[in-house]
Design a protein around this motif. Sequence first.
Motif, PDB file in Angstrom:
ATOM      1  N   THR A 159       0.814  -1.219   0.000  1.00 36.51           N
ATOM      2  CA  THR A 159       0.000   0.000   0.000  1.00 36.51           C
ATOM      3  C   THR A 159       0.842   1.261   0.000  1.00 36.51           C
ATOM      4  O   THR A 159       0.339   2.342  -0.293  1.00 36.51           O
ATOM      5  CB  THR A 159      -0.912   0.044   1.237  1.00 36.51           C
ATOM      6  OG1 THR A 159      -0.089   0.035   2.409  1.00 36.51           O
ATOM      7  CG2 THR A 159      -1.867  -1.130   1.276  1.00 36.51           C
ATOM      8  N   GLY A 160       2.122   1.134   0.377  1.00 40.31           N
ATOM      9  CA  GLY A 160       2.993   2.295   0.455  1.00 40.31           C
ATOM     10  C   GLY A 160       2.768   3.120   1.708  1.00 40.31           C
ATOM     11  O   GLY A 160       3.327   4.189   1.871  1.00 40.31           O
ATOM     12  N   ALA A 161       1.940   2.599   2.628  1.00 38.82           N
ATOM     13  CA  ALA A 161       1.640   3.324   3.863  1.00 38.82           C
ATOM     14  C   ALA A 161       2.810   3.217   4.827  1.00 38.82           C
ATOM     15  O   ALA A 161       3.366   2.145   5.026  1.00 38.82           O
ATOM     16  CB  ALA A 161       0.380   2.760   4.501  1.00 38.82           C
ATOM     17  N   THR A 162       3.188   4.351   5.423  1.00 37.30           N
ATOM     18  CA  THR A 162       4.268   4.389   6.406  1.00 37.30           C
ATOM     19  C   THR A 162       3.683   4.780   7.753  1.00 37.30           C
ATOM     20  O   THR A 162       2.930   5.754   7.858  1.00 37.30           O
ATOM     21  CB  THR A 162       5.336   5.420   5.991  1.00 37.30           C
ATOM     22  OG1 THR A 162       5.842   5.057   4.711  1.00 37.30           O
ATOM     23  CG2 THR A 162       6.478   5.461   6.985  1.00 37.30           C
ATOM     24  N   TYR A 163       4.023   4.021   8.775  1.00 34.96           N
ATOM     25  CA  TYR A 163       3.553   4.286  10.131  1.00 34.96           C
ATOM     26  C   TYR A 163       4.769   4.513  11.023  1.00 34.96           C
ATOM     27  O   TYR A 163       5.732   3.768  10.967  1.00 34.96           O
ATOM     28  CB  TYR A 163       2.723   3.121  10.655  1.00 34.96           C
ATOM     29  CG  TYR A 163       1.473   2.874   9.835  1.00 34.96           C
ATOM     30  CD1 TYR A 163       0.316   3.609  10.060  1.00 34.96           C
ATOM     31  CD2 TYR A 163       1.451   1.917   8.827  1.00 34.96           C
ATOM     32  CE1 TYR A 163      -0.825   3.397   9.310  1.00 34.96           C
ATOM     33  CE2 TYR A 163       0.316   1.700   8.070  1.00 34.96           C
ATOM     34  CZ  TYR A 163      -0.823   2.439   8.314  1.00 34.96           C
ATOM     35  OH  TYR A 163      -1.940   2.229   7.573  1.00 34.96           O
ATOM     36  N   THR A 164       4.711   5.554  11.858  1.00 35.46           N
ATOM     37  CA  THR A 164       5.811   5.929  12.737  1.00 35.46           C
ATOM     38  C   THR A 164       5.482   5.519  14.169  1.00 35.46           C
ATOM     39  O   THR A 164       4.361   5.715  14.632  1.00 35.46           O
ATOM     40  CB  THR A 164       6.036   7.457  12.682  1.00 35.46           C
ATOM     41  OG1 THR A 164       6.217   7.834  11.315  1.00 35.46           O
ATOM     42  CG2 THR A 164       7.246   7.869  13.477  1.00 35.46           C
ATOM     43  N   ALA A 165       6.463   4.974  14.864  1.00 37.79           N
ATOM     44  CA  ALA A 165       6.275   4.519  16.243  1.00 37.79           C
ATOM     45  C   ALA A 165       5.812   5.665  17.132  1.00 37.79           C
ATOM     46  O   ALA A 165       6.307   6.787  17.028  1.00 37.79           O
ATOM     47  CB  ALA A 165       7.565   3.926  16.778  1.00 37.79           C
ATOM     48  N   GLY A 166       4.831   5.377  17.992  1.00 35.80           N
ATOM     49  CA  GLY A 166       4.314   6.368  18.934  1.00 35.80           C
ATOM     50  C   GLY A 166       3.185   7.225  18.411  1.00 35.80           C
ATOM     51  O   GLY A 166       2.562   7.949  19.171  1.00 35.80           O
ATOM     52  N   GLU A 167       2.887   7.144  17.129  1.00 32.69           N
ATOM     53  CA  GLU A 167       1.810   7.947  16.536  1.00 32.69           C
ATOM     54  C   GLU A 167       0.502   7.156  16.519  1.00 32.69           C
ATOM     55  O   GLU A 167       0.499   5.938  16.414  1.00 32.69           O
ATOM     56  CB  GLU A 167       2.171   8.349  15.107  1.00 32.69           C
ATOM     57  CG  GLU A 167       3.392   9.232  15.006  1.00 32.69           C
ATOM     58  CD  GLU A 167       3.169  10.620  15.570  1.00 32.69           C
ATOM     59  OE1 GLU A 167       2.063  11.170  15.404  1.00 32.69           O
ATOM     60  OE2 GLU A 167       4.103  11.136  16.194  1.00 32.69           O
ATOM     61  N   LYS A 168      -0.623   7.884  16.589  1.00 29.27           N
ATOM     62  CA  LYS A 168      -1.940   7.246  16.515  1.00 29.27           C
ATOM     63  C   LYS A 168      -2.468   7.358  15.097  1.00 29.27           C
ATOM     64  O   LYS A 168      -2.361   8.404  14.470  1.00 29.27           O
ATOM     65  CB  LYS A 168      -2.913   7.906  17.480  1.00 29.27           C
ATOM     66  CG  LYS A 168      -2.594   7.636  18.926  1.00 29.27           C
ATOM     67  CD  LYS A 168      -3.634   8.227  19.843  1.00 29.27           C
ATOM     68  CE  LYS A 168      -3.282   7.935  21.279  1.00 29.27           C
ATOM     69  NZ  LYS A 168      -4.281   8.469  22.205  1.00 29.27           N
ATOM     70  N   TYR A 169      -3.038   6.268  14.611  1.00 27.02           N
ATOM     71  CA  TYR A 169      -3.569   6.214  13.254  1.00 27.02           C
ATOM     72  C   TYR A 169      -4.923   5.524  13.242  1.00 27.02           C
ATOM     73  O   TYR A 169      -5.206   4.684  14.094  1.00 27.02           O
ATOM     74  CB  TYR A 169      -2.630   5.411  12.337  1.00 27.02           C
ATOM     75  CG  TYR A 169      -1.254   5.998  12.186  1.00 27.02           C
ATOM     76  CD1 TYR A 169      -1.003   7.003  11.262  1.00 27.02           C
ATOM     77  CD2 TYR A 169      -0.194   5.546  12.965  1.00 27.02           C
ATOM     78  CE1 TYR A 169       0.264   7.537  11.112  1.00 27.02           C
ATOM     79  CE2 TYR A 169       1.077   6.074  12.823  1.00 27.02           C
ATOM     80  CZ  TYR A 169       1.294   7.067  11.892  1.00 27.02           C
ATOM     81  OH  TYR A 169       2.548   7.599  11.755  1.00 27.02           O
ATOM     82  N   ASN A 170      -5.735   5.862  12.249  1.00 26.16           N
ATOM     83  CA  ASN A 170      -6.941   5.098  11.956  1.00 26.16           C
ATOM     84  C   ASN A 170      -6.509   4.006  10.988  1.00 26.16           C
ATOM     85  O   ASN A 170      -6.196   4.279   9.835  1.00 26.16           O
ATOM     86  CB  ASN A 170      -8.025   5.983  11.336  1.00 26.16           C
ATOM     87  CG  ASN A 170      -8.603   6.940  12.348  1.00 26.16           C
ATOM     88  OD1 ASN A 170      -8.737   6.619  13.510  1.00 26.16           O
ATOM     89  ND2 ASN A 170      -8.945   8.129  11.905  1.00 26.16           N
ATOM     90  N   VAL A 171      -6.479   2.779  11.482  1.00 21.23           N
ATOM     91  CA  VAL A 171      -5.927   1.658  10.735  1.00 21.23           C
ATOM     92  C   VAL A 171      -7.058   0.703  10.352  1.00 21.23           C
ATOM     93  O   VAL A 171      -7.922   0.414  11.187  1.00 21.23           O
ATOM     94  CB  VAL A 171      -4.885   0.906  11.600  1.00 21.23           C
ATOM     95  CG1 VAL A 171      -4.260  -0.234  10.845  1.00 21.23           C
ATOM     96  CG2 VAL A 171      -3.812   1.858  12.083  1.00 21.23           C
ATOM     97  N   PRO A 172      -7.079   0.213   9.115  1.00 16.75           N
ATOM     98  CA  PRO A 172      -8.095  -0.778   8.736  1.00 16.75           C
ATOM     99  C   PRO A 172      -8.025  -2.009   9.651  1.00 16.75           C
ATOM    100  O   PRO A 172      -6.935  -2.448  10.032  1.00 16.75           O
ATOM    101  CB  PRO A 172      -7.719  -1.149   7.299  1.00 16.75           C
ATOM    102  CG  PRO A 172      -6.908   0.005   6.805  1.00 16.75           C
ATOM    103  CD  PRO A 172      -6.187   0.546   8.006  1.00 16.75           C
ATOM    104  N   ALA A 173      -9.179  -2.541  10.005  1.00 13.50           N
ATOM    105  CA  ALA A 173      -9.247  -3.686  10.913  1.00 13.50           C
ATOM    106  C   ALA A 173      -8.470  -4.884  10.372  1.00 13.50           C
ATOM    107  O   ALA A 173      -7.834  -5.606  11.135  1.00 13.50           O
ATOM    108  CB  ALA A 173     -10.700  -4.053  11.172  1.00 13.50           C
TER     109      ALA A 173
END
Length: 56
Positions: free
Chosen positions: A15-29
């Motif tokens: 998907t090319g999605a990048t997630y950073t440690a400690g951050e809150k995201y709306n993530v698909p189940a």
Amino acid sequence: MPQATCVQNVTFGSTGATYTAGEKYNVPAALLKSYPEYFKQAANPKSKQAKTAENK
């Protein structure tokens, strides 16, 4: 989408999605279920039914 906190930096190539440690995201189940080692799901608030007066 459920809200979750990322516990480790991760990039998903499909998907090319990048997630950073400690951050809150709306993530698909589906992503939460597939990769639980990368996310800590936020506590869901308990829903309370509103008290209403009875109609007589």
